[in-house]
Design an enzyme around this catalytic site. Structure first.
Site, PDB file in Angstrom:
ATOM      1  N   LYS A  10       0.815  -1.207   0.000  1.00 37.80           N
ATOM      2  CA  LYS A  10       0.000   0.000   0.000  1.00 37.80           C
ATOM      3  C   LYS A  10       0.859   1.272   0.000  1.00 37.80           C
ATOM      4  O   LYS A  10       2.079   1.200   0.192  1.00 37.80           O
ATOM      5  CB  LYS A  10      -0.924  -0.025   1.220  1.00 37.80           C
ATOM      6  CG  LYS A  10      -1.949  -1.161   1.195  1.00 37.80           C
ATOM      7  CD  LYS A  10      -2.816  -1.110   2.438  1.00 37.80           C
ATOM      8  CE  LYS A  10      -3.883  -2.192   2.431  1.00 37.80           C
ATOM      9  NZ  LYS A  10      -4.764  -2.078   3.608  1.00 37.80           N
ATOM     10  N   TYR A  50     -12.203  -1.750  -4.374  1.00 37.62           N
ATOM     11  CA  TYR A  50     -12.815  -1.986  -3.067  1.00 37.62           C
ATOM     12  C   TYR A  50     -14.340  -1.896  -3.103  1.00 37.62           C
ATOM     13  O   TYR A  50     -14.983  -1.693  -2.067  1.00 37.62           O
ATOM     14  CB  TYR A  50     -12.245  -1.002  -2.033  1.00 37.62           C
ATOM     15  CG  TYR A  50     -10.842  -1.353  -1.606  1.00 37.62           C
ATOM     16  CD1 TYR A  50     -10.598  -2.431  -0.761  1.00 37.62           C
ATOM     17  CD2 TYR A  50      -9.748  -0.621  -2.063  1.00 37.62           C
ATOM     18  CE1 TYR A  50      -9.308  -2.765  -0.372  1.00 37.62           C
ATOM     19  CE2 TYR A  50      -8.458  -0.946  -1.679  1.00 37.62           C
ATOM     20  CZ  TYR A  50      -8.243  -2.016  -0.831  1.00 37.62           C
ATOM     21  OH  TYR A  50      -6.964  -2.349  -0.451  1.00 37.62           O
ATOM     22  N   PHE A  58     -15.803   2.793   6.490  1.00 43.70           N
ATOM     23  CA  PHE A  58     -14.399   3.041   6.162  1.00 43.70           C
ATOM     24  C   PHE A  58     -14.121   3.180   4.663  1.00 43.70           C
ATOM     25  O   PHE A  58     -12.990   3.435   4.256  1.00 43.70           O
ATOM     26  CB  PHE A  58     -13.514   1.922   6.745  1.00 43.70           C
ATOM     27  CG  PHE A  58     -13.863   0.544   6.249  1.00 43.70           C
ATOM     28  CD1 PHE A  58     -13.344   0.056   5.058  1.00 43.70           C
ATOM     29  CD2 PHE A  58     -14.712  -0.272   6.984  1.00 43.70           C
ATOM     30  CE1 PHE A  58     -13.669  -1.213   4.594  1.00 43.70           C
ATOM     31  CE2 PHE A  58     -15.036  -1.554   6.541  1.00 43.70           C
ATOM     32  CZ  PHE A  58     -14.513  -2.011   5.341  1.00 43.70           C
ATOM     33  N   ARG A  86      -1.489 -14.359   4.188  1.00 46.40           N
ATOM     34  CA  ARG A  86      -2.231 -13.715   5.278  1.00 46.40           C
ATOM     35  C   ARG A  86      -1.527 -13.917   6.626  1.00 46.40           C
ATOM     36  O   ARG A  86      -1.526 -13.026   7.467  1.00 46.40           O
ATOM     37  CB  ARG A  86      -3.673 -14.224   5.295  1.00 46.40           C
ATOM     38  CG  ARG A  86      -4.403 -13.778   4.006  1.00 46.40           C
ATOM     39  CD  ARG A  86      -5.853 -14.104   3.969  1.00 46.40           C
ATOM     40  NE  ARG A  86      -6.626 -13.350   4.922  1.00 46.40           N
ATOM     41  CZ  ARG A  86      -6.999 -12.083   4.774  1.00 46.40           C
ATOM     42  NH1 ARG A  86      -6.625 -11.402   3.711  1.00 46.40           N
ATOM     43  NH2 ARG A  86      -7.730 -11.480   5.692  1.00 46.40           N
ATOM     44  N   THR A  92      -5.315  -7.555  10.402  1.00 44.74           N
ATOM     45  CA  THR A  92      -5.558  -6.247   9.801  1.00 44.74           C
ATOM     46  C   THR A  92      -5.190  -5.117  10.762  1.00 44.74           C
ATOM     47  O   THR A  92      -4.583  -4.131  10.357  1.00 44.74           O
ATOM     48  CB  THR A  92      -7.037  -6.120   9.388  1.00 44.74           C
ATOM     49  OG1 THR A  92      -7.348  -7.198   8.501  1.00 44.74           O
ATOM     50  CG2 THR A  92      -7.316  -4.811   8.695  1.00 44.74           C
ATOM     51  N   ARG A 103       2.633  -6.471   9.351  1.00 47.65           N
ATOM     52  CA  ARG A 103       1.813  -5.399   9.932  1.00 47.65           C
ATOM     53  C   ARG A 103       2.235  -5.055  11.353  1.00 47.65           C
ATOM     54  O   ARG A 103       2.258  -3.886  11.735  1.00 47.65           O
ATOM     55  CB  ARG A 103       0.338  -5.785   9.873  1.00 47.65           C
ATOM     56  CG  ARG A 103      -0.203  -5.749   8.444  1.00 47.65           C
ATOM     57  CD  ARG A 103      -1.626  -6.212   8.372  1.00 47.65           C
ATOM     58  NE  ARG A 103      -2.211  -5.985   7.061  1.00 47.65           N
ATOM     59  CZ  ARG A 103      -3.218  -6.684   6.588  1.00 47.65           C
ATOM     60  NH1 ARG A 103      -3.767  -7.653   7.307  1.00 47.65           N
ATOM     61  NH2 ARG A 103      -3.707  -6.413   5.384  1.00 47.65           N
ATOM     62  N   ASN A 113      -1.872  -0.103   6.865  1.00 49.67           N
ATOM     63  CA  ASN A 113      -1.272  -1.314   7.419  1.00 49.67           C
ATOM     64  C   ASN A 113      -0.357  -2.042   6.427  1.00 49.67           C
ATOM     65  O   ASN A 113      -0.240  -3.253   6.454  1.00 49.67           O
ATOM     66  CB  ASN A 113      -2.360  -2.244   7.972  1.00 49.67           C
ATOM     67  CG  ASN A 113      -3.359  -2.676   6.927  1.00 49.67           C
ATOM     68  OD1 ASN A 113      -3.162  -2.468   5.722  1.00 49.67           O
ATOM     69  ND2 ASN A 113      -4.433  -3.306   7.359  1.00 49.67           N
ATOM     70  N   HIS A 116      -1.950  -5.566   1.527  1.00 47.15           N
ATOM     71  CA  HIS A 116      -3.267  -6.174   1.296  1.00 47.15           C
ATOM     72  C   HIS A 116      -3.024  -7.550   0.718  1.00 47.15           C
ATOM     73  O   HIS A 116      -2.093  -7.754  -0.053  1.00 47.15           O
ATOM     74  CB  HIS A 116      -4.070  -5.338   0.280  1.00 47.15           C
ATOM     75  CG  HIS A 116      -5.246  -6.074  -0.284  1.00 47.15           C
ATOM     76  ND1 HIS A 116      -6.489  -6.028   0.300  1.00 47.15           N
ATOM     77  CD2 HIS A 116      -5.364  -6.899  -1.358  1.00 47.15           C
ATOM     78  CE1 HIS A 116      -7.319  -6.787  -0.396  1.00 47.15           C
ATOM     79  NE2 HIS A 116      -6.664  -7.328  -1.409  1.00 47.15           N
ATOM     80  N   GLU A 127      -9.442 -10.277  -7.854  1.00 42.97           N
ATOM     81  CA  GLU A 127      -8.458  -9.212  -7.614  1.00 42.97           C
ATOM     82  C   GLU A 127      -7.310  -9.281  -8.608  1.00 42.97           C
ATOM     83  O   GLU A 127      -6.836  -8.239  -9.096  1.00 42.97           O
ATOM     84  CB  GLU A 127      -7.947  -9.295  -6.177  1.00 42.97           C
ATOM     85  CG  GLU A 127      -9.003  -8.935  -5.163  1.00 42.97           C
ATOM     86  CD  GLU A 127      -8.521  -8.978  -3.726  1.00 42.97           C
ATOM     87  OE1 GLU A 127      -9.247  -8.437  -2.869  1.00 42.97           O
ATOM     88  OE2 GLU A 127      -7.439  -9.537  -3.441  1.00 42.97           O
TER      89      GLU A 127
END
Length: 141
Positions: A10, A50, A58, A86, A92, A103, A113, A116, A127
């Site tokens: 990100k 998204y 959010f 993950r 998250t 993270r 964070n 993704h 995605e």
């Protein structure tokens, strides 16, 4: 089972110069990048990506953040790639993430964070298709 998953570094990860560190973590743990590029999403592109979260509290701040600077998108391939990615990312919310996760070590908050990752095979397929076409994918033997 060999899988593919989408991973995004990100805008905060790019700003913090963590691109190499994040990719290194993935590679050292058995995930191979088979496609990668840097882009700067427009607000509309972030909203499209998204869209599943549209209407949630959010959504506006997330899409504003994701269009605030360059990101690195990549397809990772490996055994159980979705779960492994993950696990390496961590929860998250970085304050709830396990020690040693990306993270926990680098993120500032639940939204900024660093990374993704897709959460399921169906999500990964959608995605991946959002960012990559077949000519951009370079599987390794």
């Amino acid at each position: 089972m060999k899988q593919r998953t989408l991973s995004i570094i990100k805008p905060d990860g790019v700003r913090k110069n963590l691109i190499g560190e994040v990719i290194k973590r993935f590679e050292q743990n058995g995930l191979t990048p088979i496609a990668m590029k840097m882009l700067h999403l427009t607000k509309a592109e972030a909203e499209g990506f998204y869209a599943v979260h549209k209407g949630k509290p959010f959504f506006e701040s997330l899409t504003t953040f994701m269009s605030s600077g360059p990101i690195v998108v990549m397809i990772l391939e490996g055994e159980n790639a979705i779960d492994l990615n993950r696990t390496l990312m961590g929860a998250t919310n970085p304050s709830e993430a396990d020690e040693g996760t990306i993270r926990r070590q680098y993120a500032d908050n639940i939204e900024q964070n660093i990374v993704h990752g897709s959460d399921a095979p169906e999500t990964a397929a959608t995605e991946i298709a959002y960012f990559f076409n077949a000519l951009e994918v370079c599987p390794r033997p």
